[in-house]
Every structure is written in C-alpha cells, then in structure tokens.
Design a protein around this motif. Structure first.
Motif, PDB file in Angstrom:
ATOM      1  N   VAL A 164       0.886  -1.282  -0.234  1.00  0.00           N
ATOM      2  CA  VAL A 164      -0.389   0.298  -0.262  1.00  0.00           C
ATOM      3  C   VAL A 164       0.680   1.451   0.125  1.00  0.00           C
ATOM      4  O   VAL A 164       1.942   1.344   1.135  1.00  0.00           O
ATOM      5  CB  VAL A 164      -1.199  -0.004   1.352  1.00  0.00           C
ATOM      6  CG1 VAL A 164      -1.889   1.456   1.394  1.00  0.00           C
ATOM      7  CG2 VAL A 164      -2.080  -0.672   0.921  1.00  0.00           C
ATOM      8  N   LEU A 175       1.068   4.523   1.137  1.00  0.00           N
ATOM      9  CA  LEU A 175      -0.115   5.354   2.165  1.00  0.00           C
ATOM     10  C   LEU A 175       0.790   7.313   1.529  1.00  0.00           C
ATOM     11  O   LEU A 175       2.288   7.506   1.918  1.00  0.00           O
ATOM     12  CB  LEU A 175       0.290   5.524   3.486  1.00  0.00           C
ATOM     13  CG  LEU A 175      -0.396   6.086   4.525  1.00  0.00           C
ATOM     14  CD1 LEU A 175      -1.423   6.515   3.918  1.00  0.00           C
ATOM     15  CD2 LEU A 175       0.186   5.878   5.430  1.00  0.00           C
ATOM     16  N   THR A 208      -3.116   2.154  -3.239  1.00  0.00           N
ATOM     17  CA  THR A 208      -2.397   3.747  -3.185  1.00  0.00           C
ATOM     18  C   THR A 208      -4.315   4.498  -2.240  1.00  0.00           C
ATOM     19  O   THR A 208      -5.082   4.413  -2.262  1.00  0.00           O
ATOM     20  CB  THR A 208      -2.235   4.531  -4.168  1.00  0.00           C
ATOM     21  OG1 THR A 208      -1.633   3.812  -5.193  1.00  0.00           O
ATOM     22  CG2 THR A 208      -2.292   6.087  -3.991  1.00  0.00           C
ATOM     23  N   VAL A 209      -3.228   4.952  -1.235  1.00  0.00           N
ATOM     24  CA  VAL A 209      -4.647   5.395  -0.114  1.00  0.00           C
ATOM     25  C   VAL A 209      -3.712   6.709  -0.077  1.00  0.00           C
ATOM     26  O   VAL A 209      -2.965   6.810   0.604  1.00  0.00           O
ATOM     27  CB  VAL A 209      -4.165   4.570   0.759  1.00  0.00           C
ATOM     28  CG1 VAL A 209      -4.880   5.506   2.498  1.00  0.00           C
ATOM     29  CG2 VAL A 209      -4.938   3.213   1.214  1.00  0.00           C
ATOM     30  N   ALA A 249      -5.016   1.794   5.695  1.00  0.00           N
ATOM     31  CA  ALA A 249      -4.225   1.366   4.289  1.00  0.00           C
ATOM     32  C   ALA A 249      -4.100  -0.051   5.234  1.00  0.00           C
ATOM     33  O   ALA A 249      -3.059  -0.828   5.176  1.00  0.00           O
ATOM     34  CB  ALA A 249      -2.663   1.995   5.131  1.00  0.00           C
ATOM     35  N   ILE A 256       3.204  -0.934   3.637  1.00  0.00           N
ATOM     36  CA  ILE A 256       2.697  -0.087   3.747  1.00  0.00           C
ATOM     37  C   ILE A 256       3.943   0.860   3.589  1.00  0.00           C
ATOM     38  O   ILE A 256       4.718   1.305   4.442  1.00  0.00           O
ATOM     39  CB  ILE A 256       1.687   0.087   5.097  1.00  0.00           C
ATOM     40  CG1 ILE A 256       0.409  -0.222   5.342  1.00  0.00           C
ATOM     41  CG2 ILE A 256       1.558   1.911   4.594  1.00  0.00           C
ATOM     42  CD1 ILE A 256       0.403   0.362   6.382  1.00  0.00           C
ATOM     43  N   SER A 278       5.038   4.794   3.158  1.00  0.00           N
ATOM     44  CA  SER A 278       4.598   6.001   3.706  1.00  0.00           C
ATOM     45  C   SER A 278       5.494   6.985   2.905  1.00  0.00           C
ATOM     46  O   SER A 278       6.988   7.314   3.123  1.00  0.00           O
ATOM     47  CB  SER A 278       4.738   5.919   5.313  1.00  0.00           C
ATOM     48  OG  SER A 278       4.213   7.579   5.588  1.00  0.00           O
TER      49      SER A 278
END
Length: 229
Positions: A84, A86, A114-115, A130, A138, A140
C-alpha cells in the motif's frame, strides 16, 4: 526542549485519534477491497550485496546505517507482493516519492494499492484504511504522516512500514526508514532539519531509497534508518 502549547494539542489529538485507529482496525472484517485471502509469505528474491550492512555486526534497533550504493540492486520481492502506498501532500517532493514507489512496483510486478490523505482530519482514517487492507508492506510518503504514524505503528507491530524521505523519531521494529541528507523530517516537535532541501528529492535518489528500503524489509533488517548516498 520545552513542549509548546501547539505541540501539546497535537499530541493530545493524536492520542485521542489512535484509540479510534485501534478500534477501527480491530473491528474491520474482510471486504472486497482487501487482501484477506490466502497469500504465501513474501520472501526476498536475490541477496544483498557486500556493504549493505555489516553481517558480523548487524545494526541495532533505531540505528542509522549507510549502505553501499547499489548493494540492494539484486533484491526484489517474491510474486504477488502486496504493497500500500500511503500518501499525504501534493508538493513536489511527495509527488517525486510517490512516483518512485509506483515505478518500482511496476518494475517488480508488485500488487499496489494507493491510499491518499485528503486533509489533516483524514490522516488517521487513511492510516486505518491502509492497515485494514492487510498488505505485506505500507510505504509512507509525505511529512504530514510522520506524527500520526509514530503512534499508529507502535500499536500494529505485526504490520511492516517503510517511510521514504522521512523517519519516525523513535521507530519500533516494524518501522524502517530510507532517506538522505536533505530529506529526514522527524515530526512536528523537531521541525525540519537544517539540511532539509526540497531540491534533493530527485527521481533517481527517491528510486534508490525505495529499492533499498524494500530490500531491507525483505531481509528482516527493520526498525533502522537507511541513509542513502
């Protein structure tokens, strides 16, 4: 260092929000948008090169290490690695980092979702989303995520995180950072480092940081800061 009123308000808001984060993560079940189905444990394909870390004296938690350039090039994740991205912010450094993550995912055929954080009120909900996707990692990007991540990551030790272009001030073993001189923001209480330089966020440097960071996580070298040259 004295704690300012603004900092106290920020910490109180984060402490309150983390309760919502924990409850939301605990109560979320399977959905059509997560990866809750059967999934082989991810592994590293390829070995780290000489000079990534000292194999005889592996880095201690929270240590800062400077891997030899290119010592991560032979490493990629196994098939169906779930990641993911973030993301918070539309500034040029954040866009550069996000582009590096998506480019890396395309190259190694990782599964990427994608968040994106909409505003400050969405920081904790975005982190919750996420985590609830149950990815292998994840990643970031964006300085605004550092403070909320400092609390959220400590409450989800079974989830691996990689921050690129910034770092959590006191990371737990599930938080790895990859940054460089010019990109090492550590939270609102500490402010921007004197050497912070938006121009240092080049596509090449961001790409190297992503690859090095993922290589470290895949090889179990976590909870440290990788300083990319």
């Amino acid at each position: 260092m004295p704690v300012t009123a603004r900092r106290r308000r920020s910490l109180l808001a984060l402490a309150t929000a983390v309760l919502a984060l924990v409850l939301a993560a605990a109560g979320c079940g399977s959905s059509g948008d997560d990866w809750s189905g059967p999934h082989a444990r991810p592994t590293a394909v390829g070995a780290l090169g000489t000079g990534f870390v000292d194999a005889k004296n592996p880095p201690a938690p929270e240590a800062t290490v400077t891997p030899r350039p290119g010592s991560w090039n032979a490493v990629r994740p196994s098939k169906d690695y779930r990641v993911v991205l973030l993301r918070a912010g539309g500034d040029r450094p954040t866009i550069t980092l996000a582009t590096a993550v998506t480019g890396w995912a395309d190259q190694v055929h990782a599964e990427l979702k994608t968040v994106e954080v909409k505003d400050d009120a969405d920081l904790i909900p975005a982190i919750t989303k996420a985590i609830n996707l149950r990815p292998d990692l994840i990643i970031s990007v964006g300085n605004r995520l550092v403070d909320p991540l400092a609390i959220a990551t400590a409450n989800h030790l079974d989830q691996q995180f990689l921050t690129v272009g910034s770092e959590v001030a006191e990371p737990t073993e599930n938080v790895t950072a990859a940054d460089w001189t010019g990109a090492s923001f550590r939270g609102e209480g500490l402010g921007l480092p004197n050497a912070y330089n938006p121009a240092s966020f080049t596509s090449d440097r961001a790409g190297r940081a992503v690859r090095a960071g993922v290589a470290a996580v895949l090889h179990g070298i976590t909870g440290v800061v990788l300083r990319i040259r």
